[in-house]
Design a protein around this motif. Structure first.
Motif, PDB file in Angstrom:
ATOM      1  N   GLN A  12       0.753  -1.259   0.258  1.00 30.55           N
ATOM      2  CA  GLN A  12       0.205  -0.007   0.034  1.00 30.55           C
ATOM      3  C   GLN A  12       0.708   1.501   0.077  1.00 30.55           C
ATOM      4  OE1 GLN A  12      -3.267   0.004   2.950  1.00 30.55           O
ATOM      5  NE2 GLN A  12      -4.240  -0.692   1.159  1.00 30.55           N
ATOM      6  N   ASN A  13       2.047   1.091   0.534  1.00 29.55           N
ATOM      7  CA  ASN A  13       2.853   2.526   0.597  1.00 29.55           C
ATOM      8  C   ASN A  13       3.718   2.575  -0.814  1.00 29.55           C
ATOM      9  OD1 ASN A  13       4.818   4.215   0.951  1.00 29.55           O
ATOM     10  ND2 ASN A  13       5.384   3.541   2.856  1.00 29.55           N
ATOM     11  N   PRO A  14       3.002   3.426  -1.330  1.00 26.16           N
ATOM     12  CA  PRO A  14       3.657   3.336  -2.734  1.00 26.16           C
ATOM     13  C   PRO A  14       5.389   4.235  -2.984  1.00 26.16           C
ATOM     14  CG  PRO A  14       2.386   5.356  -2.744  1.00 26.16           C
ATOM     15  CD  PRO A  14       2.302   4.751  -1.455  1.00 26.16           C
ATOM     16  N   TYR A  15       5.711   4.259  -1.867  1.00 21.76           N
ATOM     17  CA  TYR A  15       7.105   5.031  -1.923  1.00 21.76           C
ATOM     18  C   TYR A  15       8.095   3.781  -1.017  1.00 21.76           C
ATOM     19  CZ  TYR A  15       4.278   9.456  -1.874  1.00 21.76           C
ATOM     20  OH  TYR A  15       3.534  10.311  -2.051  1.00 21.76           O
ATOM     21  N   ILE A  16       7.459   2.737  -1.071  1.00 23.23           N
ATOM     22  CA  ILE A  16       8.507   1.570  -0.612  1.00 23.23           C
ATOM     23  C   ILE A  16       9.454   0.981  -1.574  1.00 23.23           C
ATOM     24  CG2 ILE A  16       8.826  -0.841   0.506  1.00 23.23           C
ATOM     25  CD1 ILE A  16       6.629  -0.220   2.440  1.00 23.23           C
ATOM     26  N   PRO A  17      10.665   0.925  -1.550  1.00 22.94           N
ATOM     27  CA  PRO A  17      11.535   0.356  -2.561  1.00 22.94           C
ATOM     28  C   PRO A  17      11.831  -0.940  -2.119  1.00 22.94           C
ATOM     29  CG  PRO A  17      12.889   1.766  -1.300  1.00 22.94           C
ATOM     30  CD  PRO A  17      11.509   2.040  -0.702  1.00 22.94           C
ATOM     31  N   ARG A 104      12.702   1.237  -6.977  1.00 21.50           N
ATOM     32  CA  ARG A 104      11.036   1.267  -7.075  1.00 21.50           C
ATOM     33  C   ARG A 104      10.704   1.776  -8.505  1.00 21.50           C
ATOM     34  NH1 ARG A 104       8.428   6.175  -5.724  1.00 21.50           N
ATOM     35  NH2 ARG A 104       9.651   7.678  -5.001  1.00 21.50           N
TER      36      ARG A 104
END
Lengths: 295, 344
Positions: A12-17, A104
């Motif tokens: 859900q966190n679109p910033y996670i690489p 990402r």
């Protein structure tokens, strides 16, 4: 908005690489290096279109957008070619094999490569603009039967900054492929072309593009031109293409606006009502004509 | 249900009570010097209800100035991501309708294509208690962008002033209804509506420009020399964007020691000089007027192309806070005039 529908690749966190190991680092020119990143378990398959980019994380330093130079499925790795220009890229240049880098993506639209099938591809690259275009060239060779001829026109500032030297030698030897290099100013020890890369698309120039000028007009209509380089280069190239009435919907350019999030939120790359990270970074010349000149 | 009223004392008591609960974040109007700010409340916060409009907007609560989006540990054999603290339920008290109406606008951005769960999660968990306006100044122009002093958009509960020390409460959403039910012991003040309240009506804030005309003018006049005039005084300090309820641009930075770090989303602004500087050093908006043009054009043209709505709620905060006297309303009126004159 329905376009570019893609689910965030992780959760859900679109910033996670995800973090991949650096398996090889090769010096390219005196300011650029190649980095091979091994894809970790669960992320081995990358759905990638040439021209797209990734956000690379150096833990503790920051994140930057870098276009992918190649995806090598059999080695489960990504190739990034990176110039040492800022804080993050400087840190990346200090990294060693075995260290981990965050990844990402891929983000952006990429080149509409399906539309290029059956056509000639002319690649015009300035400086490190050849890095993202390498993915197109590799795609071309892997799917050679789908395309006609390939011509690479490349301009570097000086011989020391020329990238992909060895590749260019091998590209030249392949069927249907030409490859031309120019450097900005004459230099001792350089006997090749000099002058800006736009001269290579100049009809008056002795060693100009074969596909664009020497072939029959029908070839021209069956050709796409891909331009990647500094924005100042665009004007001169586009002027030359305009002179020969080259169709504006067959020219594709990659913008290099400053980006932070890569997912159309942070506002940095905003250019008119386009987000370069989501709607671009590849735009056709036709599209670009309708956009505000803020790139 | 009978009409529900709340007065200053009960409101203070309610907010104080909510603040005691460490599982909730409470934001409310706090006096600092002569001005009132929407601030995160703690036990010692001095609440103030006698203000015309807060200096900052309720954006403060939903899009924090600094927000961790990643926490990590660096080990010898890789990087481990750590859990982020969960988003707590929020209560935001004391914004104006021009604050609340920014929320559905911002949702459009954070919810298109990739979802920014940080904003969306907060939006899901927030109770917005808005106080309808009963004052205005020369910088207000909500009615020109579809708002009004009693606009309900984005609010869960709307409070309307009925006397000098209290308000009538109206539930706007299901969330608001539940909130009023759960806190009914505070919304039971015995107030008698006095004459003369609310002090202003929608007609007191006249519509002064046509946003459709403004959009068309912006589309056709990117190169107009007027932009230089509009942005001439701009100091590129970004104060206007920080107080704006709809400005949402952010930067992403890492703050780390040797072995651990946090990545945060931080407020950024298109009016700051290096906002668009490329890695190569080239800056497509190197002049302050170009950046100011971006701010106006984004709100009044690009955002409409993208999400179908003007990204401005007419709160006038940017004009109030500008040290250089750049007044957005004057500029919009001027564009409206130019558009009428030029016929474009």
């Amino acid at each position: 908005m329905e376009k570019n529908k893609k689910a965030p690749s992780i959760n859900q966190n679109p910033y996670i690489p995800f973090f991949g190991k650096l398996t090889d680092i090769i010096d390219e020119s005196h300011v650029t290096k190649r980095f091979f990143v091994e894809l970790p378990k669960g992320h081995e398959k990358v759905d990638f279109i040439p021209g797209q980019f990734f956000q690379l994380t150096v833990p503790g330093v920051g994140e930057i957008p870098i276009s992918l130079s190649d995806y090598i499925p059999e080695k489960k790795s990504l190739l990034f070619c990176i110039a040492n220009t800022g804080i993050v890229t400087n840190k990346i240049h200090q990294m060693k094999v075995g260290e981990f880098i965050g990844v990402r993506g891929p983000y952006g639209n990429g080149f509409p490569i399906e539309k290029f099938k059956g056509k000639n591809i002319v690649i015009v690259a300035g400086g490190i603009g050849l890095f993202p275009l390498r993915s197109v060239i590799e795609y071309y060779f892997r799917n050679k039967n789908d395309f006609n001829k390939l011509e690479v026109l490349y301009g570097a500032r000086n011989p020391r900054e020329i990238i992909f030297r060895e590749e260019m030698k091998s590209w030249r030897l392949k069927k249907d492929t030409t490859c031309k290099i120019t450097i900005d100013k004459p230099e001792k020890g350089w006997d090749g072309n000099t002058g800006f890369v736009c001269n290579l698309v100049d009809k008056n120039y002795s060693d100009s593009s074969e596909i664009l000028f020497h072939c029959a007009a029908s070839e021209r209509e069956n050709t796409v031109v891909l331009v990647v380089g500094p924005p100042v280069m665009f004007n001169s190239i586009l002027k030359k293409l305009e002179e020969i009435n080259f169709p504006d919907d067959s020219v594709y350019l990659s913008l290099e606006n400053h980006m932070k999030c890569g997912i159309g939120k942070c506002g940095h790359c905003n250019c008119g009502s386009k987000y370069v990270c989501q709607d671009g970074p590849i735009f056709s010349w036709k599209e670009l004509k309708t956009m505000e000149k803020e790139y | 249900m009978a009409e529900q009223y709340i007065d200053y004392d009960k409101a203070k008591e309610m907010l104080g009570n909510l603040t005691k609960n460490s599982e909730i974040e409470v934001f409310g109007p706090v006096k600092k010097g002569n001005d009132t700010f929407i601030s995160k409340l703690n036990q010692n916060s001095e609440l103030s209800f006698d203000y015309f409009i807060t200096v900052n907007s309720i954006k403060e609560a939903l899009l924090p100035r600094f927000e961790p989006i990643l926490k990590y540990r660096i080990n010898h054999n890789g990087v481990t991501l750590e859990d982020l603290p969960p988003v707590k339920p929020l209560v935001v008290f004391g914004g104006r309708p021009c604050d609340a109406s920014s929320l559905p606008l911002m949702k459009k951005l954070f919810n298109w294509d990739f979802k920014d769960e940080f904003y969306l999660e907060r939006l899901k968990k927030v109770i917005i208690i808005t106080i309808a306006c009963d004052e205005m100044d020369e910088n207000c122009f909500c009615t020109s962008v579809g708002g009004s002093p009693r606009n309900e958009t984005g609010s869960d509960v709307l409070l309307e002033r009925v006397c000098s020390t209290g308000w009538k409460a109206k539930a706007i959403s299901e969330k608001g209804k539940n909130f009023l039910k759960e806190n009914s012991n505070f919304f039971n003040a015995k107030l008698t509506p006095e004459k003369g309240y609310p002090k202003i009506a929608e007609k007191d804030i006249p519509v002064v420009f046509d946003s459709k005309k403004i959009k068309t003018w912006i589309e056709n006049n990117f190169e107009s020399p007027l932009w230089e005039e509009f942005g001439a005084n701009c100091l590129s300090c970004a104060a206007c964007t920080f107080v704006c309820p709809t400005c949402h641009c952010f930067d992403i930075t890492d703050d780390a020691s040797m072995w651990k770090g946090v990545r945060t989303k931080n407020w950024d602004a298109c009016t700051l000089p290096y906002f668009t500087k490329h890695a190569s050093g080239h800056n497509p908006r190197s002049q302050s007027y170009q950046r100011y043009r971006q701010r106006i054009s984004h709100k009044y043209s690009y955002y409409i192309d993208l999400f179908g709505q003007v990204s401005c709620t007419g709160c006038g905060r940017c004009s109030r806070v500008c040290e250089a006297g750049v007044n957005i309303l004057d500029i919009l009126k001027r564009i409206d005039k130019e558009a009428t004159k030029g016929g474009k």
